[in-house]
Design a protein around this motif. Structure first.
Motif, PDB file in Angstrom:
ATOM      1  N   VAL A 128      38.678 -43.290  -0.357  1.00  0.00           N
ATOM      2  CA  VAL A 128      38.266 -44.406  -0.078  1.00  0.00           C
ATOM      3  C   VAL A 128      38.048 -44.674   1.987  1.00  0.00           C
ATOM      4  O   VAL A 128      37.354 -44.994   2.115  1.00  0.00           O
ATOM      5  N   VAL A 129      39.338 -44.206   1.802  1.00  0.00           N
ATOM      6  CA  VAL A 129      39.989 -44.900   3.437  1.00  0.00           C
ATOM      7  C   VAL A 129      39.057 -43.793   4.231  1.00  0.00           C
ATOM      8  O   VAL A 129      39.648 -44.424   5.589  1.00  0.00           O
ATOM      9  N   TYR A 130      38.994 -42.744   4.286  1.00  0.00           N
ATOM     10  CA  TYR A 130      39.065 -41.800   5.083  1.00  0.00           C
ATOM     11  C   TYR A 130      38.362 -42.250   6.407  1.00  0.00           C
ATOM     12  O   TYR A 130      38.742 -42.103   7.462  1.00  0.00           O
ATOM     13  N   GLY A 131      36.694 -42.177   6.255  1.00  0.00           N
ATOM     14  CA  GLY A 131      36.392 -42.525   6.842  1.00  0.00           C
ATOM     15  C   GLY A 131      37.234 -44.227   8.021  1.00  0.00           C
ATOM     16  O   GLY A 131      36.694 -43.651   9.460  1.00  0.00           O
ATOM     17  N   LEU A 132      37.070 -44.912   7.294  1.00  0.00           N
ATOM     18  CA  LEU A 132      37.973 -45.585   8.182  1.00  0.00           C
ATOM     19  C   LEU A 132      39.438 -45.270   9.177  1.00  0.00           C
ATOM     20  O   LEU A 132      39.407 -45.318  10.389  1.00  0.00           O
ATOM     21  N   GLU A 133      39.531 -44.147   8.654  1.00  0.00           N
ATOM     22  CA  GLU A 133      41.214 -43.927   9.173  1.00  0.00           C
ATOM     23  C   GLU A 133      39.995 -42.959  10.236  1.00  0.00           C
ATOM     24  O   GLU A 133      40.740 -42.772  11.285  1.00  0.00           O
ATOM     25  N   LYS A 139      45.982 -50.181  10.850  1.00  0.00           N
ATOM     26  CA  LYS A 139      46.285 -49.949   9.378  1.00  0.00           C
ATOM     27  C   LYS A 139      45.812 -51.239   8.126  1.00  0.00           C
ATOM     28  O   LYS A 139      45.910 -50.485   6.762  1.00  0.00           O
ATOM     29  N   GLU A 140      46.064 -52.298   8.794  1.00  0.00           N
ATOM     30  CA  GLU A 140      45.297 -53.519   7.648  1.00  0.00           C
ATOM     31  C   GLU A 140      44.629 -53.560   7.474  1.00  0.00           C
ATOM     32  O   GLU A 140      44.143 -53.768   5.887  1.00  0.00           O
ATOM     33  N   THR A 141      43.807 -53.383   8.160  1.00  0.00           N
ATOM     34  CA  THR A 141      41.733 -53.758   8.167  1.00  0.00           C
ATOM     35  C   THR A 141      41.976 -52.186   7.037  1.00  0.00           C
ATOM     36  O   THR A 141      41.345 -52.461   6.115  1.00  0.00           O
ATOM     37  N   ALA A 177      32.474 -45.787  -2.985  1.00  0.00           N
ATOM     38  CA  ALA A 177      33.611 -46.681  -1.857  1.00  0.00           C
ATOM     39  C   ALA A 177      33.232 -45.798  -0.771  1.00  0.00           C
ATOM     40  O   ALA A 177      33.816 -46.643  -0.050  1.00  0.00           O
ATOM     41  N   ARG A 178      34.394 -44.853  -0.871  1.00  0.00           N
ATOM     42  CA  ARG A 178      34.373 -43.558   0.344  1.00  0.00           C
ATOM     43  C   ARG A 178      32.894 -44.022   1.237  1.00  0.00           C
ATOM     44  O   ARG A 178      33.363 -44.135   2.412  1.00  0.00           O
ATOM     45  N   ALA A 179      31.791 -43.962   0.638  1.00  0.00           N
ATOM     46  CA  ALA A 179      30.546 -44.044   2.034  1.00  0.00           C
ATOM     47  C   ALA A 179      30.245 -45.393   2.151  1.00  0.00           C
ATOM     48  O   ALA A 179      29.888 -46.055   3.281  1.00  0.00           O
ATOM     49  N   LEU A 180      30.836 -46.083   1.037  1.00  0.00           N
ATOM     50  CA  LEU A 180      30.371 -47.663   1.507  1.00  0.00           C
ATOM     51  C   LEU A 180      30.997 -48.592   2.153  1.00  0.00           C
ATOM     52  O   LEU A 180      31.575 -49.343   3.690  1.00  0.00           O
ATOM     53  N   ALA A 181      32.834 -47.553   2.502  1.00  0.00           N
ATOM     54  CA  ALA A 181      33.915 -48.638   3.001  1.00  0.00           C
ATOM     55  C   ALA A 181      33.603 -48.257   5.185  1.00  0.00           C
ATOM     56  O   ALA A 181      33.894 -48.818   5.403  1.00  0.00           O
ATOM     57  N   THR A 182      32.817 -47.500   5.333  1.00  0.00           N
ATOM     58  CA  THR A 182      32.689 -47.415   6.950  1.00  0.00           C
ATOM     59  C   THR A 182      31.223 -48.396   7.560  1.00  0.00           C
ATOM     60  O   THR A 182      31.781 -48.682   8.478  1.00  0.00           O
ATOM     61  N   ASP A 183      30.548 -48.935   6.157  1.00  0.00           N
ATOM     62  CA  ASP A 183      29.955 -50.356   6.438  1.00  0.00           C
ATOM     63  C   ASP A 183      29.065 -49.676   7.465  1.00  0.00           C
ATOM     64  O   ASP A 183      27.832 -50.211   8.236  1.00  0.00           O
ATOM     65  N   ALA A 184      28.253 -48.219   7.204  1.00  0.00           N
ATOM     66  CA  ALA A 184      27.581 -47.900   7.998  1.00  0.00           C
ATOM     67  C   ALA A 184      26.014 -47.824   7.350  1.00  0.00           C
ATOM     68  O   ALA A 184      25.860 -48.259   6.530  1.00  0.00           O
ATOM     69  N   ASP A 185      24.853 -47.959   8.872  1.00  0.00           N
ATOM     70  CA  ASP A 185      23.842 -48.819   7.944  1.00  0.00           C
ATOM     71  C   ASP A 185      23.268 -47.591   7.327  1.00  0.00           C
ATOM     72  O   ASP A 185      22.357 -48.437   6.372  1.00  0.00           O
ATOM     73  N   ILE A 186      23.260 -46.591   7.429  1.00  0.00           N
ATOM     74  CA  ILE A 186      22.360 -45.834   6.793  1.00  0.00           C
ATOM     75  C   ILE A 186      22.934 -45.017   5.446  1.00  0.00           C
ATOM     76  O   ILE A 186      24.421 -44.313   5.977  1.00  0.00           O
ATOM     77  N   LEU A 187      22.357 -44.817   4.069  1.00  0.00           N
ATOM     78  CA  LEU A 187      23.452 -44.137   3.312  1.00  0.00           C
ATOM     79  C   LEU A 187      22.314 -42.463   2.547  1.00  0.00           C
ATOM     80  O   LEU A 187      21.401 -43.192   2.542  1.00  0.00           O
ATOM     81  N   LEU A 188      23.073 -41.827   3.021  1.00  0.00           N
ATOM     82  CA  LEU A 188      22.376 -40.693   2.543  1.00  0.00           C
ATOM     83  C   LEU A 188      23.368 -40.438   1.207  1.00  0.00           C
ATOM     84  O   LEU A 188      24.661 -39.639   1.014  1.00  0.00           O
ATOM     85  N   MET A 189      21.935 -39.972  -0.019  1.00  0.00           N
ATOM     86  CA  MET A 189      22.821 -39.588  -0.900  1.00  0.00           C
ATOM     87  C   MET A 189      22.205 -38.489  -1.667  1.00  0.00           C
ATOM     88  O   MET A 189      20.815 -37.877  -2.268  1.00  0.00           O
ATOM     89  N   ASP A 190      22.974 -37.089  -1.442  1.00  0.00           N
ATOM     90  CA  ASP A 190      22.251 -36.494  -1.975  1.00  0.00           C
ATOM     91  C   ASP A 190      22.336 -35.715  -3.713  1.00  0.00           C
ATOM     92  O   ASP A 190      23.313 -35.619  -3.679  1.00  0.00           O
ATOM     93  N   GLU A 191      21.782 -36.090  -4.345  1.00  0.00           N
ATOM     94  CA  GLU A 191      21.791 -36.407  -5.886  1.00  0.00           C
ATOM     95  C   GLU A 191      23.226 -36.519  -6.043  1.00  0.00           C
ATOM     96  O   GLU A 191      23.435 -36.452  -6.810  1.00  0.00           O
ATOM     97  N   PRO A 192      23.136 -38.057  -6.170  1.00  0.00           N
ATOM     98  CA  PRO A 192      24.703 -38.613  -6.332  1.00  0.00           C
ATOM     99  C   PRO A 192      24.936 -38.687  -7.219  1.00  0.00           C
ATOM    100  O   PRO A 192      26.286 -38.136  -8.763  1.00  0.00           O
ATOM    101  N   PHE A 193      23.988 -38.306  -8.670  1.00  0.00           N
ATOM    102  CA  PHE A 193      24.450 -39.130 -10.235  1.00  0.00           C
ATOM    103  C   PHE A 193      24.222 -37.266 -10.931  1.00  0.00           C
ATOM    104  O   PHE A 193      23.777 -37.546 -12.011  1.00  0.00           O
ATOM    105  N   SER A 194      23.666 -36.619 -10.376  1.00  0.00           N
ATOM    106  CA  SER A 194      22.751 -35.653 -11.657  1.00  0.00           C
ATOM    107  C   SER A 194      23.859 -34.338 -11.765  1.00  0.00           C
ATOM    108  O   SER A 194      23.323 -34.459 -13.351  1.00  0.00           O
TER     109      SER A 194
END
Ligand SMILES: Nc1ncnc2c1ncn2[C@@H]1O[C@H](COP(=O)(O)OP(=O)(O)OP(=O)(O)O)[C@@H](O)[C@H]1O
Ligand SMILES: [Mg+2]
Lengths: 345, 294
Positions: A128-133, A139-141, A177-194
Motif C-alpha cells: 500500500v505504501v509503495y508509491g509513498l516510498e 517514515k511516519e507520514t 489502496a496502493r493507488a489511492l495512497a499517493t493522492d494522485a488526481d488521476i486514477l487509471l483502472m485497467d479492468e480492475p474488477f474483471s
C-alpha cells in the motif's frame, strides 16, 4: 462538458519495426488488415480523441484486443503514441523530460491493474505504501497514510499478510489502496474488477463509488462488462479494433447505439431497469398526472402509471416539473433499437 | 588435390608462429607480471588474514559459528548436527588445517565471484547487447579445460595462492552471472510495470523489485558458484594452492589410498554442508510466493 483534465487528441499507435512511416498510410485509408498483411505492422489505436471530464468516471469499453489496455497506458506514457497528443491539466505530457515524467507518475496519476500486479515480496502494508516510498516521504507520514488506506478499504488486521495469502477480492483492495495512497488526481483502472467473482465485483464497485463520492478523482475505467460500465460511468467510450466507435452518456449509448458492434454490447441488458425516465422525456410541460422523478427507471415509472391508470405523467426534478412522458414513449423504449442500414458496416 | 590430408600451414611457419606467441607472452609477463601481481595483493592479504583468523580461533568457537550459520541458513537440526559432526571428524582425522585453508579460499573466491558476477549479471539483464556479448565469454570460461588457462595464469603470476584463486574464480563465476541475469529477466513484467507506473527510478526498480524477486535465482547461482569453487580446489592445487586439494594431489602422485580418500571425503562433506545451507536459505527466500504463513 466541464474542464477536461485528460485530453487524448488524434492518437495513433502502430506496433511493428517501423511504425512512424506507417502513420501516413493509415491516415490515407489503409485498413488494419492491409497494414498487417502487406506491411507486417499492427494497428493498435487509430485516431483516438477522448476528453475526460474533470473529476468524473470515464469508462472505456471494448472486446478483448480492441486496444483498451494500450489506450489507458498512453495516459501515463507506459506506452508512447506513434503520433498524437495527450494533454493532462493543460500540459502535453509527451513533451515531459524523463524526470518530469517520473514526477508526473509519482504525484499525478496512479494505476490499478487487471491481474492486481502486487509486489509478491511485500506485505499488504508495504504494498500500500509503495508509491509513498517512491516519493521519498518521511517514515511516519508513510505509516500513517498506509494505515488509513488499509482501514478505508477494509483490510485492517491483514497488514502483515503477503499477497499470495489473500483472496482475489482482497488483493484488489490492496491494489486500490496502493493507488489511492499517493493522492494522485488521476486514477487509471485497467479492468480492475474483471478477474473477480460477480458478487465480489459488485462489492468493489460499491467501494469505488463511495470513495469517489468523497474523493472526486478523475477516473479512467476500463471494462468489457456493460453492467459495470453503466453502474460506474459518467461517460462511456466504445473502442473497436483501435477505433472509438461511440462516445456519450450511458443512456445515449443504450438508446442510440452507433452500430451493430455497440448494439451487440447493449442487447442483453434489462432496458426497463437501466434506462431513466429523464433520458426519454419530452420537454412539454403537463398540468396534471402522477409525478415521476427524472432518474427513475422506466420499469418503476410504468408501475406507477399503470397503478394510477394514467397514460401520461409529469417528470420532476426535486418537485420542480421539467417535462413529461407518455406510455406510447415509454413502451417502445423497452424494445431494442433497429440498426439503421446506413450505420451498418 | 590431396583429399587425405587437409591443407596445412607450412611446418616451419607453424613452429615460428607458436614460438612467437610464447615469446611474446613471456616478454609481456616479464614486463608486467609484477604489476599485475600487485593488483591482487589486497586479495592475497585478505585470504591470508582469513586463514590465520580461522586457525587462531579456538575450534569450539569455529564449530559454534558453523552451527549458527547452519541454523540461520537451513533452519534444520539435522543440518546443524550433521555439519558439526563432519567438522569434528575432519579434525579427528588430522585434516583441520587443510580444511581451514580450503574453507578460506572457497569463501574468498565466492565473495569475489559475487562482487564481480552480480553486477555483470545486472548489466546483462538491462541490455540485450551486453547479454549477447558476454554470454559467449561465459561459455568459453565454462568449457575451456581448466589446465589450458592455468598455463598463462602461471606464466603471468607464478605459482601460489593468487593464481590458484584466479583459476578457481574463472571457473566458478559463470553460474552467478548467468543466474543473476536470468533471475532479473524472469521477474514478472506486470509487476515491473506497476513499479514503473508509480514512477520508480531505475535504481528503485532494481533494488526494490527486480533484485528481491530474483533472489531465489541469485541464490541458486551462489550455491552453484560455491560448488564449482570446491570442485576446482584439486586442480588449483596443481599450481600451489594449499588445502585439502593439495593432499589429494599428493595422494594421487604417491598412491596413498587412505590420504586420498580421507581428503576427498572431506571435500565432499564441505560441499554437502555448503550446499544444504545455501540451498535451504534460497528456498526460504521464496516462501512468500506460496502463501505459507510466517
Ligand atoms: N507490444 C505489442 N506489439 C504488437 N502488438 C501489440 C502489442 N501490444 C498490443 N498489441 C496488439 O494491440 C491490440 C490491442 O491490445 P490490448 O492489450 O490493448 O487489448 P485490450 O483491449 O486491452 O484487450 P484485453 O481485453 O484482452 O485486455 C491487440 O491486437 C494486440 O495484439
Ligand atoms: Mg487489456
Amino acid at each position: 462538458m466541464t474542464e477536461a483534465s485528460v485530453e487524448i487528441r488524434g492518437v495513433y499507435k502502430i506496433f511493428g519495426p517501423d511504425p512512424k512511416s506507417m502513420v501516413d498510410l493509415v491516415k490515407n485509408g489503409l485498413t488494419k488488415q492491409e497494414l498487417m498483411d502487406v506491411y507486417g505492422h499492427t494497428l493498435g489505436l487509430e485516431n483516438v480523441h477522448i476528453d475526460v471530464a474533470h473529476r468524473g468516471i470515464q469508462v472505456i469499453m471494448g472486446l478483448s484486443g480492441s486496444g483498451k489496455s494500450t489506450l489507458i497506458r498512453h495516459i501515463n506514457r507506459l506506452i508512447e503514441p506513434t503520433t498524437g497528443e495527450i494533454v493532462v491539466g493543460g500540459r502535453n505530457i509527451l513533451e515531459m523530460t524523463r524526470s518530469e515524467l517520473r514526477d508526473f507518475r509519482r504525484f499525478g496519476t496512479s494505476m490499478v491493474f487487471q491481474r492486481f500486479s502486487l509486489f509478491p515480496h511485500r506485505t499488504v502494508v508495504e504494498n500500500v505504501v509503495y508509491g509513498l516510498e517512491i516519493q521519498n516521504i518521511d517514515k511516519e507520514t508513510i505509516a500513517d497514510r498506509g494505515q488509513r488506506w488499509i482501514d478505508r478499504v477494509g483490510l485492517s488486521g491483514f497488514e502483515n499478510y503477503y499477497p499470495a495469502q489473500l483472496s482475489g477480492g482482497m488483493q484488489q483492495r490492496v491494489g486500490l489502496a496502493r493507488a489511492l495512497a499517493t493522492d494522485a488526481d488521476i486514477l487509471l483502472m485497467d479492468e480492475p474488477f474483471s478477474a473477480l467473482d460477480p458478487l465480489i465485483r459488485t462489492d468493489m464497485q460499491d467501494i469505488l463509488l463511495s470513495l469517489q463520492e468523497e474523493l472526486h478523482k478523475t477516473i479512467i475505467f476500463i471494462t468489457h462488462d456493460l453492467d459495470e460500465a453503466l453502474r460506474l460511468g459518467d461517460n462511456i467510450a466504445i473502442l473497436r479494433d483501435g477505433v472509438i466507435v461511440q462516445k456519450g452518456s450511458p443512456q445515449s449509448i443504450i438508446l442510440e447505439p452507433a452500430d451493430d458492434y455497440v448494439a451487440a454490447f447493449t442487447k442483453d441488458i434489462n432496458r426497463g431497469r437501466v434506462l431513466k425516465v429523464g433520458s426519454i422525456m419530452e420537454t412539454q410541460r403537463l398540468l396534471d398526472g402522477p409525478q415521476i422523478e427524472r432518474d427513475m427507471a422506466i420499469e418503476d415509472a410504468l408501475q406507477i402509471m399503470i397503478k394510477t391508470g394514467s397514460t401520461k405523467a409529469i417528470v420532476v426534478d426535486n418537485t420542480e416539473a421539467v417535462g413529461s412522458v407518455s406510455l406510447d414513449k415509454l413502451v417502445p423504449a423497452l424494445a431494442r433499437p433497429e440498426i439503421s442500414a446506413g450505420l451498418k458496416d | 588435390m590431396d583429399f587425405q590430408n587437409p591443407p596445412m600451414m607450412d611446418r616451419q611457419d607453424l613452429r615460428d608462429l607458436k614460438k612467437s606467441i610464447d615469446l611474446g607472452f613471456r616478454d609481456f609477463s616479464r614486463a608486467y607480471g609484477e604489476d599485475i601481481e600487485s593488483v591482487f595483493d589486497p586479495l592475497l592479504y585478505f585470504l591470508v588474514w582469513l586463514e590465520k583468523l580461522l586457525l587462531a580461533t579456538p575450534w569450539p568457537v569455529v564449530l559454534l559459528v558453523l552451527a549458527l550459520l547452519a541454523w540461520f541458513g537451513a533452519r534444520s537440526w539435522f543440518v546443524v548436527i550433521g555439519s558439526v559432526l563432519a567438522f569434528l571428524l575432519i579434525g579427528y582425522f588430522g585434516m583441520w588445517k587443510d580444511m581451514v585453508a580450503t574453507l578460506a579460499i572457497v569463501s574468498v573466491c565466492t565473495l569475489l565471484c559475487l562482487l564481480v558476477g552480480i553486477p555483470i549479471g545486472v548489466l546483462m539483464a538491462r541490455s540485450d547487447r551486453v547479454q549477447s556479448s558476454i554470454t559467449p565469454i561465459l561459455d568459453v570460461m565454462q568449457t575451456i579445460p581448466s589446465f589450458v588457462y592455468l598455463i598463462p595464469v602461471v606464466m603471468l603470476l607464478g605459482i601460489g595462492k593468487v593464481p590458484g584463486l584466479l583459476a578457481v574464480c574463472i571457473y566458478a563465476m559463470p553460474p552467478i552471472v548467468r543466474l543473476t541475469n536470468l533471475g532479473i529477466r524472469l521477474v514478472d513484467k506486470e509487476v515491473l510495470e506497476a513499479a514503473e507506473a508509480f514512477g520508480a527510478s531505475y535504481r528503485q526498480k532494481l533494488f526494490g523489485v527486480q533484485v528481491p524477486l530474483a533472489l531465489p535465482n541469485i541464490f541458486a547461482g551462489v550455491n552453484q558458484t560455491i560448488m564449482m569453487a570446491l570442485a576446482m580446489v584439486v586442480i588449483a592445487a596443481m599450481i600451489g594452492m594449499q588445502g585439502l586439494g593439495q593432499q589429494v594431489l599428493r595422494a594421487v602422485n604417491n598412491q596413498y589410498l587412505a590420504v586420498g580418500f580421507m581428503n576427498g571425503l572431506a571435500i565432499v562433506a564441505l560441499a554437502i554442508i555448503f550446499d544444504r545451507i545455501s540451498q535451504n536459505y534460497g528456498k526460504r527466500l521464496q516462501k512468500h510466493l506460496d502463501g505459507g504463513d510466517d
